[in-house]
Design an enzyme around this catalytic site. Structure first.
Site, PDB file in Angstrom:
ATOM      1  N   GLY A  45      -6.631   8.176   8.075  1.00  0.00           N
ATOM      2  CA  GLY A  45      -6.763   8.426   9.504  1.00  0.00           C
ATOM      3  C   GLY A  45      -8.231   8.505   9.900  1.00  0.00           C
ATOM      4  O   GLY A  45      -9.140   8.178   9.126  1.00  0.00           O
ATOM      5  N   ASP A  92       0.838  -1.188   0.000  1.00  0.00           N
ATOM      6  CA  ASP A  92       0.000   0.000   0.000  1.00  0.00           C
ATOM      7  C   ASP A  92       0.879   1.247   0.000  1.00  0.00           C
ATOM      8  O   ASP A  92       1.849   1.328   0.761  1.00  0.00           O
ATOM      9  CB  ASP A  92      -0.900  -0.012   1.242  1.00  0.00           C
ATOM     10  CG  ASP A  92      -1.944   1.081   1.225  1.00  0.00           C
ATOM     11  OD1 ASP A  92      -2.397   1.451   0.127  1.00  0.00           O
ATOM     12  OD2 ASP A  92      -2.317   1.566   2.318  1.00  0.00           O
ATOM     13  N   HIS A 122      -9.610   4.782  -0.547  1.00  0.00           N
ATOM     14  CA  HIS A 122      -8.640   4.937   0.529  1.00  0.00           C
ATOM     15  C   HIS A 122      -9.284   5.736   1.655  1.00  0.00           C
ATOM     16  O   HIS A 122     -10.224   6.486   1.444  1.00  0.00           O
ATOM     17  CB  HIS A 122      -7.394   5.671   0.026  1.00  0.00           C
ATOM     18  CG  HIS A 122      -6.482   4.816  -0.785  1.00  0.00           C
ATOM     19  ND1 HIS A 122      -5.184   4.547  -0.422  1.00  0.00           N
ATOM     20  CD2 HIS A 122      -6.683   4.153  -1.949  1.00  0.00           C
ATOM     21  CE1 HIS A 122      -4.621   3.767  -1.321  1.00  0.00           C
ATOM     22  NE2 HIS A 122      -5.513   3.511  -2.268  1.00  0.00           N
ATOM     23  N   GLY A 123      -8.764   5.572   2.861  1.00  0.00           N
ATOM     24  CA  GLY A 123      -9.259   6.372   3.977  1.00  0.00           C
ATOM     25  C   GLY A 123     -10.676   6.036   4.385  1.00  0.00           C
ATOM     26  O   GLY A 123     -11.483   6.919   4.651  1.00  0.00           O
ATOM     27  N   ALA A 124     -11.008   4.735   4.470  1.00  0.00           N
ATOM     28  CA  ALA A 124     -12.380   4.335   4.787  1.00  0.00           C
ATOM     29  C   ALA A 124     -12.650   4.244   6.285  1.00  0.00           C
ATOM     30  O   ALA A 124     -13.808   4.089   6.681  1.00  0.00           O
ATOM     31  CB  ALA A 124     -12.699   2.994   4.125  1.00  0.00           C
TER      32      ALA A 124
END
Length: 285
Positions: free
Chosen positions: A181, A82, A208-210
């Site tokens: 985050g 990632d 991304h960022g879930a």
């Protein structure tokens, strides 16, 4: 079974409007919790490692642990890099046996990003390893990278179409309002941007960022090509919380074989919950 590629599992998810969970794997206990949760839900799963985790654990150890877990797992397991931040780290992962890689050139100009991604695709595709890339800037904190959310930029759908066409990536991470985050306030996702990218391209999309995204927003995104959803911060939060709680309640306990178990179980339960959300197929209009 052996570690699997993400290519076919993401293709099926994309075509049928559900998503595969990709979970940040930072140590043995978290990895065990992730796979246990996926087995309970009877679905493929992606173990994700950032360059920071690779530096912490060691690439040979990560690959060996993942391989051994996949060998005895009841579900397909992929090992993914990632946010690969250089061509060198991608090559190390390819040589080590990773079955999926992301090269993140989103901080570069469009042309430089395309050139970097094409170089990775040229190296990875001949050995059957799919490549993920990103265009636009996703805010928040990921590994050692911090991007002020106010400076995040949305992905231009026209540019996304050109980017995917030129690079031939296997999956694509657009910036449409998520952030790495935990969120300080409920995020405002630009599903209109995501929908236009979906309509212009024929490529599995990645969220991304879930961590912390409301369930309804998460499922709405599945209508528009999201086939892989990344979770990391939430796993770390529940792991640390349960570890602290156990040690507070059992101050004399010094056996890691006991105090890590509640934390591992918390990760498993969270993974089951997230996979349950992603497996509820929401068909596009």
């Amino acid at each position: 079974m052996a570690l699997v590629s993400t290519k076919e599992i993401l293709k099926d998810a994309y075509e049928n409007h559900y998503a595969i969970g990709a979970f940040g794997a930072h140590n043995l206990e978290i990895m065990k919790g992730i796979i246990s949760g996926a087995e309970m839900m009877d679905t493929p799963v992606i173990l994700q490692t950032t360059p920071g985790t690779i530096n912490y654990v060691g690439i040979r150890f990560l690959r060996a642990i993942a391989e051994e877990m996949a060998a005895v797992s009841k579900v397909p397991v992929a090992l993914h890099l990632d946010h690969g931040n250089s061509f060198d780290i991608v090559m190390k992962c390819l040589r080590s046996g990773y079955t999926s890689v992301m090269i993140d050139g989103s901080h570069l100009s469009f042309n430089d990003n395309v050139a970097l991604v094409k170089r990775v695709v040229d190296a990875a595709n001949p050995i059957g390893v799919p490549v993920e890339a990103e265009l636009g800037t996703i805010g928040g904190v990921e590994d050692d990278l911090t991007v002020d959310e106010s400076l995040a930029t949305y992905t231009d759908p026209v540019a996304a179409e050109m980017f995917i066409s030129e690079t031939k990536v296997d999956s694509f991470a657009p910036a449409f309002g998520t952030a790495h985050g935990m969120y300080k306030r409920e995020p405002k996702l630009r599903l209109d941007i995501l929908e236009e990218i979906y309509n212009r391209t024929n490529c599995p999309l990645v969220m991304h960022g879930a961590s912390g995204i409301p369930d309804s927003s998460l499922q709405n995104a599945l209508k528009f090509g999201i086939a892989k959803v990344n979770f990391s911060t939430e796993l770390k939060v529940v792991f640390a919380k349960e570890l602290r709680n156990y040690l507070f309640d059992n101050p004399g306990q010094d056996d890691p074989r006991k105090y890590f178990l509640p934390a591992q179980e918390a990760v498993k339960n969270l993974v089951m919950n997230k996979i349950g959300l992603l497996q509820k197929k929401v068909y596009a209009k």
